[in-house]
Design an enzyme around this catalytic site. Structure first.
Site, PDB file in Angstrom:
ATOM      1  N   ASP A  36       2.252  -3.919  14.302  1.00 58.87           N
ATOM      2  CA  ASP A  36       2.551  -2.983  13.209  1.00 58.87           C
ATOM      3  C   ASP A  36       2.458  -1.548  13.724  1.00 58.87           C
ATOM      4  O   ASP A  36       1.429  -1.142  14.266  1.00 58.87           O
ATOM      5  CB  ASP A  36       1.568  -3.206  12.051  1.00 58.87           C
ATOM      6  CG  ASP A  36       2.055  -2.583  10.750  1.00 58.87           C
ATOM      7  OD1 ASP A  36       2.503  -1.419  10.777  1.00 58.87           O
ATOM      8  OD2 ASP A  36       1.990  -3.257   9.711  1.00 58.87           O
ATOM      9  N   SER A  77       5.493  -0.862   5.476  1.00 62.86           N
ATOM     10  CA  SER A  77       5.319  -2.206   6.041  1.00 62.86           C
ATOM     11  C   SER A  77       5.738  -3.303   5.070  1.00 62.86           C
ATOM     12  O   SER A  77       5.971  -4.430   5.493  1.00 62.86           O
ATOM     13  CB  SER A  77       3.875  -2.416   6.490  1.00 62.86           C
ATOM     14  OG  SER A  77       3.601  -1.588   7.590  1.00 62.86           O
ATOM     15  N   THR A 130       2.315  -6.984   5.748  1.00 61.75           N
ATOM     16  CA  THR A 130       3.081  -7.737   6.759  1.00 61.75           C
ATOM     17  C   THR A 130       2.950  -9.253   6.588  1.00 61.75           C
ATOM     18  O   THR A 130       3.970  -9.940   6.434  1.00 61.75           O
ATOM     19  CB  THR A 130       2.685  -7.296   8.178  1.00 61.75           C
ATOM     20  OG1 THR A 130       2.675  -5.872   8.235  1.00 61.75           O
ATOM     21  CG2 THR A 130       3.639  -7.852   9.223  1.00 61.75           C
ATOM     22  N   GLU A 245       0.244 -11.036  13.858  1.00 64.55           N
ATOM     23  CA  GLU A 245       0.353  -9.578  13.737  1.00 64.55           C
ATOM     24  C   GLU A 245      -0.816  -8.827  14.378  1.00 64.55           C
ATOM     25  O   GLU A 245      -1.982  -9.105  14.078  1.00 64.55           O
ATOM     26  CB  GLU A 245       0.425  -9.151  12.254  1.00 64.55           C
ATOM     27  CG  GLU A 245       0.703  -7.648  12.112  1.00 64.55           C
ATOM     28  CD  GLU A 245       0.387  -7.090  10.729  1.00 64.55           C
ATOM     29  OE1 GLU A 245      -0.357  -7.715   9.973  1.00 64.55           O
ATOM     30  OE2 GLU A 245       0.894  -5.995  10.428  1.00 64.55           O
ATOM     31  N   ASP A 250      -1.041   0.154  13.820  1.00 69.06           N
ATOM     32  CA  ASP A 250      -0.578   1.072  12.768  1.00 69.06           C
ATOM     33  C   ASP A 250      -1.705   1.975  12.258  1.00 69.06           C
ATOM     34  O   ASP A 250      -1.526   3.181  12.117  1.00 69.06           O
ATOM     35  CB  ASP A 250      -0.012   0.224  11.623  1.00 69.06           C
ATOM     36  CG  ASP A 250       0.421   1.046  10.415  1.00 69.06           C
ATOM     37  OD1 ASP A 250       1.359   1.849  10.563  1.00 69.06           O
ATOM     38  OD2 ASP A 250      -0.179   0.878   9.339  1.00 69.06           O
ATOM     39  N   HIS A 254      -1.957   5.975  12.250  1.00 68.83           N
ATOM     40  CA  HIS A 254      -2.087   6.786  11.026  1.00 68.83           C
ATOM     41  C   HIS A 254      -3.184   7.838  11.215  1.00 68.83           C
ATOM     42  O   HIS A 254      -3.089   8.943  10.687  1.00 68.83           O
ATOM     43  CB  HIS A 254      -2.443   5.916   9.815  1.00 68.83           C
ATOM     44  CG  HIS A 254      -1.255   5.280   9.153  1.00 68.83           C
ATOM     45  ND1 HIS A 254      -0.320   5.994   8.446  1.00 68.83           N
ATOM     46  CD2 HIS A 254      -0.860   3.985   9.101  1.00 68.83           C
ATOM     47  CE1 HIS A 254       0.606   5.162   7.982  1.00 68.83           C
ATOM     48  NE2 HIS A 254       0.303   3.940   8.370  1.00 68.83           N
ATOM     49  N   ASP A 292       7.481  -3.456  12.891  1.00 69.66           N
ATOM     50  CA  ASP A 292       8.174  -3.192  11.630  1.00 69.66           C
ATOM     51  C   ASP A 292       8.671  -1.750  11.565  1.00 69.66           C
ATOM     52  O   ASP A 292       9.623  -1.440  10.863  1.00 69.66           O
ATOM     53  CB  ASP A 292       7.265  -3.525  10.438  1.00 69.66           C
ATOM     54  CG  ASP A 292       5.855  -2.965  10.584  1.00 69.66           C
ATOM     55  OD1 ASP A 292       5.547  -2.364  11.638  1.00 69.66           O
ATOM     56  OD2 ASP A 292       5.056  -3.121   9.646  1.00 69.66           O
ATOM     57  N   HIS A 319       4.596   6.994   9.015  1.00 73.58           N
ATOM     58  CA  HIS A 319       5.534   6.293   9.883  1.00 73.58           C
ATOM     59  C   HIS A 319       6.659   7.233  10.284  1.00 73.58           C
ATOM     60  O   HIS A 319       6.904   8.234   9.613  1.00 73.58           O
ATOM     61  CB  HIS A 319       6.125   5.087   9.154  1.00 73.58           C
ATOM     62  CG  HIS A 319       5.097   4.130   8.650  1.00 73.58           C
ATOM     63  ND1 HIS A 319       5.363   3.165   7.729  1.00 73.58           N
ATOM     64  CD2 HIS A 319       3.779   4.011   8.946  1.00 73.58           C
ATOM     65  CE1 HIS A 319       4.267   2.472   7.473  1.00 73.58           C
ATOM     66  NE2 HIS A 319       3.293   2.978   8.195  1.00 73.58           N
TER      67      HIS A 319
HETATM   68 MG    MG Z   1       0.922  -4.748   8.847  1.00 75.14          MG
HETATM   69 ZN    ZN Z   2       1.412   2.117   8.301  1.00 74.49          ZN
END
Ligand code: MG
Ligand code: ZN
Length: 357
Positions: A36, A77, A130, A245, A250, A254, A292, A319
């Site tokens: 991710d 996501s 996800t 995943e 991710d 962030h 993603d 993102h």
């Molecule tokens: Mg995810």
């Molecule tokens: Zn995110």
């Protein structure tokens, strides 16, 4: 005159040889791995931190996936996962539905219908966007308890991650989904050791109350749970579909935290190594690794090769809209090169697993 049969034999043999050279092997099993937020800079940061090498370099095919959603240049996501799982561009925050809020079957649900075994292993709550995209159909990703309920509407064999409270400490109803899972013959595992002890049958690994911790606190949860899932699912001679995943790449991005990103990247890559080892030995397993979307608009402008000393810049705490890399290994992997839409994976896998012509 008596040479004619020999000529005929040569022609038949030639046709046979040409045919076998061009007939590509198709996979029996598919492992779909999602990092991710894992763009190219995230992959390269992990590679540098790991002495200039990653397991995912063993993949033989590389491509790119276009990640925009139905209503946004930059996907979330929910729409990103739904595109990969269900093959439809949808609105941000939606799960397993098209933009008109109509449920669309995921590749995992379809595999289950075709009597393949199925599984999900994630480094976050099982109800997070996800994994939810592969099993649930809800208008909003925040509907954790509704998403947990959707797990019981399917025949999924193995699911391992966090989010226990959405199954057994619910606010929307009095149901205890853990008890219901037991009735449906699932073994319930609350610890990684309990997960690792399971070798067959149905398994629900509810390892954390809410979200899984990040690295290094999570330890070997993701690679070990993935290995357990491979062991269980490969009992089915018809084949299996497994989604794995690396969820917190991710989250690190962030936070614009590349030191944490490297730890999450290496955890995901170690998991990739286990899957590629399985695929190499098995010979009938297609492995696809992608993201993603990218997170952070991350760039690396300087560094020391083969070390974690990098100069990293971010353009956002959210993102970005750039395409993400796709890596593939095993029979059928040649179908995943070039630029692809994120909605193209489902149809390609359906074809390779012979669900559709
Ligand atoms: Mg995810
Ligand atoms: Zn995110």
């Amino acid at each position: 005159m008596n040479k004619t049969p020999n000529k005929l034999l040569i022609i038949i043999l030639s046709v046979f040889l040409i045919q076998s050279a061009f007939s590509q092997k198709t996979p029996k099993n598919v492992v779909f791995m999602i990092g991710d937020g894992m763009g190219l800079a995230q992959v390269y940061a992990g590679m540098m931190a790991n002495r200039n090498h990653l397991e995912l370099e063993r993949c033989t095919t590389i491509g790119f996936s276009k990640t925009y959603s139905a209503d946004n240049f930059t996907t979330d996501s929910g729409a990103g996962g739904t595109a990969l799982a269900c093959g439809v561009k949808t609105r941000n925050h939606m799960i397993g539905m098209n933009p008109d809020s109509v449920a669309v079957q995921s590749i995992l649900e379809e595999a289950s219908k075709f009597k393949l075994s199925t599984g999900i292993v994630v480094a976050c709550a099982l109800t997070h966007a996800t994994p939810a995209s592969y099993i649930a159909h809800q208008v909003n990703r925040e509907m954790n308890e509704e998403i947990a309920t959707d797990y019981l509407k399917t025949d999924i064999d193995v699911f391992i991650g966090g989010g226990r409270k959405y199954f057994d400490d619910r606010t929307i109803d009095d149901r205890n989904l853990t008890a219901e899972l037991r009735e449906k013959k699932y073994k319930i595992a609350y610890t990684l050791d309990e997960v690792k002890a399971v070798t067959h049958g149905k398994l629900a690994g509810l390892l954390y109350e809410d979200q899984n911790p990040g690295m290094p606190e999570r330890g070997t949860m993701l690679p070990d749970a993935t290995q357990t899932a491979l062991n269980i699912l490969s009992n089915n001679k018809k084949g299996f579909f497994l989604m794995v995943e690396g969820s917190q790449i991710d989250w690190a991005c962030h936070n614009n935290n590349y030191v944490q990103l490297m730890k999450e990247m290496l955890d995901f890559d170690q998991t990739i190594g286990k899957v590629l080892d399985f695929a190499k030995k098995d010979g009938n397993t297609l492995v696809i690794i992608t993201a993603d979307h990218e997170t952070g608009g991350m760039t690396i402008i300087d560094g020391e090769v083969g070390t974690d000393k990098l100069k990293v810049l971010y353009s956002t705490k959210n993102h970005s809209g750039v395409p993400v890399p796709v890596y593939a290994y095993g029979p059928g992997s040649e179908n995943f090169s070039g630029f692809m839409e994120n909605i193209s994976f489902k149809a390609k896998i359906e074809k390779l697993l012979k669900f559709k012509k």
